[in-house]
Each structure stands twice: as structure tokens, then as C-alpha cells.
Design a protein around this motif. Structure first.
Motif, PDB file in Angstrom:
ATOM      1  N   UNK A 163       0.834  -1.206   0.000  1.00 30.88           N
ATOM      2  CA  UNK A 163       0.000   0.000   0.000  1.00 30.88           C
ATOM      3  C   UNK A 163       0.865   1.251   0.000  1.00 30.88           C
ATOM      4  N   UNK A 164       1.911   1.263   0.829  1.00 29.70           N
ATOM      5  CA  UNK A 164       2.816   2.414   0.870  1.00 29.70           C
ATOM      6  C   UNK A 164       3.490   2.628  -0.479  1.00 29.70           C
ATOM      7  N   UNK A 165       3.988   1.549  -1.076  1.00 34.66           N
ATOM      8  CA  UNK A 165       4.670   1.664  -2.363  1.00 34.66           C
ATOM      9  C   UNK A 165       3.701   2.123  -3.449  1.00 34.66           C
ATOM     10  N   UNK A 166       2.488   1.622  -3.426  1.00 30.15           N
ATOM     11  CA  UNK A 166       1.491   2.050  -4.414  1.00 30.15           C
ATOM     12  C   UNK A 166       1.175   3.533  -4.236  1.00 30.15           C
ATOM     13  N   UNK A 167       1.066   3.976  -2.975  1.00 29.93           N
ATOM     14  CA  UNK A 167       0.807   5.394  -2.704  1.00 29.93           C
ATOM     15  C   UNK A 167       1.945   6.264  -3.201  1.00 29.93           C
ATOM     16  N   UNK A 168       3.181   5.865  -2.933  1.00 27.77           N
ATOM     17  CA  UNK A 168       4.354   6.625  -3.389  1.00 27.77           C
ATOM     18  C   UNK A 168       4.405   6.669  -4.910  1.00 27.77           C
ATOM     19  N   UNK A 169       4.134   5.556  -5.527  1.00 20.83           N
ATOM     20  CA  UNK A 169       4.168   5.485  -6.984  1.00 20.83           C
ATOM     21  C   UNK A 169       3.092   6.371  -7.604  1.00 20.83           C
ATOM     22  N   UNK A 170       1.897   6.320  -7.051  1.00 15.98           N
ATOM     23  CA  UNK A 170       0.827   7.157  -7.611  1.00 15.98           C
ATOM     24  C   UNK A 170       1.110   8.634  -7.373  1.00 15.98           C
ATOM     25  N   UNK A 171       1.714   8.998  -6.229  1.00 12.00           N
ATOM     26  CA  UNK A 171       2.094  10.399  -5.981  1.00 12.00           C
ATOM     27  C   UNK A 171       3.119  10.851  -7.003  1.00 12.00           C
ATOM     28  N   UNK A 172       4.078  10.002  -7.290  1.00 10.56           N
ATOM     29  CA  UNK A 172       5.115  10.325  -8.276  1.00 10.56           C
ATOM     30  C   UNK A 172       4.502  10.495  -9.664  1.00 10.56           C
TER      31      UNK A 172
END
Length: 176
Positions: A152-161
Motif C-alpha cells: 500500500x505504501x509503495x502504491x501510494x508513493x508510486x501514484x504520488x510520483x
């Protein structure tokens, strides 16, 4: 010289045909034995188990429960043996024979294997196995929660990027 070359070519062709015939024979052995193993090892015993449960015959039900314990172990073991022993002559036919031996009334192989090997082994390891099973749910929950949080954290970071890059690209187009 020409005759020798001709004989060599015929010998090579004969060897090739024999090899193809042999491979075809193994393929039929595999196909037929797989069908027979399924019928003898699963379909027939499943029906006999159904009948045992309907009659409430405890001895017959015990017999089929022992069979299924052994049969499942056989299925797990054959995952490896099918990879390693396929070259052994009559390997697949031996598997069919083994599945019949397990439940044929004259042999009762499953009852023998269960009583002689599986029951003593599992009885000796029962507490350890029960502990592992009881704790496996907790371990899966703990590790599963960590994995899901990380994803979930990685998906959030990726979508923010992705959003940041899209916004920068949009700003660059409006400046033009």
C-alpha cells in the motif's frame, strides 16, 4: 562404398523409427496410466468412501480415511518422482498397480502403510505439528499485514510520483 553408405542410411532411419516408436509407446503408457491412476486412485475410492459414510460402518469409514491419508501423501511424493523416474521402464504402470494395491481388499496396502509407518510417525510428532498449525494463522496474519502495508505504501508513493510528473508535464505544455 555406395552400398555401405546406403546401409548406414537405412540403419540410421531404422534407429530413428525405433526411437519414435519407443517415445510413442511411452506417451501411450503415460496417458493410459494417468487415466487408470485417476480412476483407481480417486474415482473408485471416492465412491467407496461415499458408500461407507452412508452406511455409518465405522470400520469401513476408518479404512477409507486411512486410504485418503496415504493417497494424498502418494500424490505429493509423485510430484517429485514423476520428474525423476519417468525414464524407469513400467514406472507409470507401477503407479497404477500401487494405487490398486492401496485399496484392494486382498492387500489393504493403505491400512498397512498407515498402521506401520504414518500413524507412529504422526503420533510421535503430533504436538509439534499441532503447535505449528495453531501458530501458522498468527504468523500469516502478522506477515500478511506487513506485506499489505508495504504494498500500500509503495502504491501510494508510486501514484504520488505519477501525479507529480503529470502535473509538471501539464505545466510545461501551458508555458509553451
Amino acid at each position: 562404398s555406395f552400398q555401405a553408405t546406403k546401409r548406414t542410411a537405412r540403419s540410421a532411419e531404422a534407429a530413428k523409427q525405433q526411437q519414435q516408436s519407443s517415445a510413442f509407446g511411452r506417451m501411450i503408457g503415460y496417458t493410459v496410466s494417468t487415466l487408470l491412476c485417476t480412476l483407481a486412485g480417486a474415482v473408485f475410492p471416492a465412491y467407496k468412501s461415499f458408500k461407507a459414510l452412508r452406511t455409518n460402518d465405522e470400520e469401513e469409514t476408518q479404512k477409507w480415511l486411512k486410504y485418503w491419508v496415504i493417497y494424498v501423501m502418494f500424490v505429493v511424493v509423485q510430484i517429485v518422482t514423476d520428474l525423476v523416474l519417468t525414464w524407469v521402464p513400467l514406472y507409470y504402470e507401477a503407479k497404477v498397480g500401487f494405487t490398486i494395491w492401496l485399496h484392494h481388499p486382498q492387500f489393504s496396502g493403505a491400512s498397512y502403510l498407515y498402521s506401520a509407518f504414518i500413524e507412529p510417525f504422526l503420533s510421535d510428532k503430533e504436538e509439534t505439528i499441532d503447535f505449528a498449525i495453531a501458530n501458522s494463522g498468527r504468523i500469516v496474519k502478522e506477515r500478511g499485514t506487513k506485506v499489505i502495508s508495504s504494498i500500500t505504501e509503495q502504491a501510494g508513493s508510486l501514484s504520488s510520483e505519477v501525479i507529480k510528473r503529470k502535473n509538471k508535464a501539464a505545466e510545461g505544455k501551458t508555458a509553451d
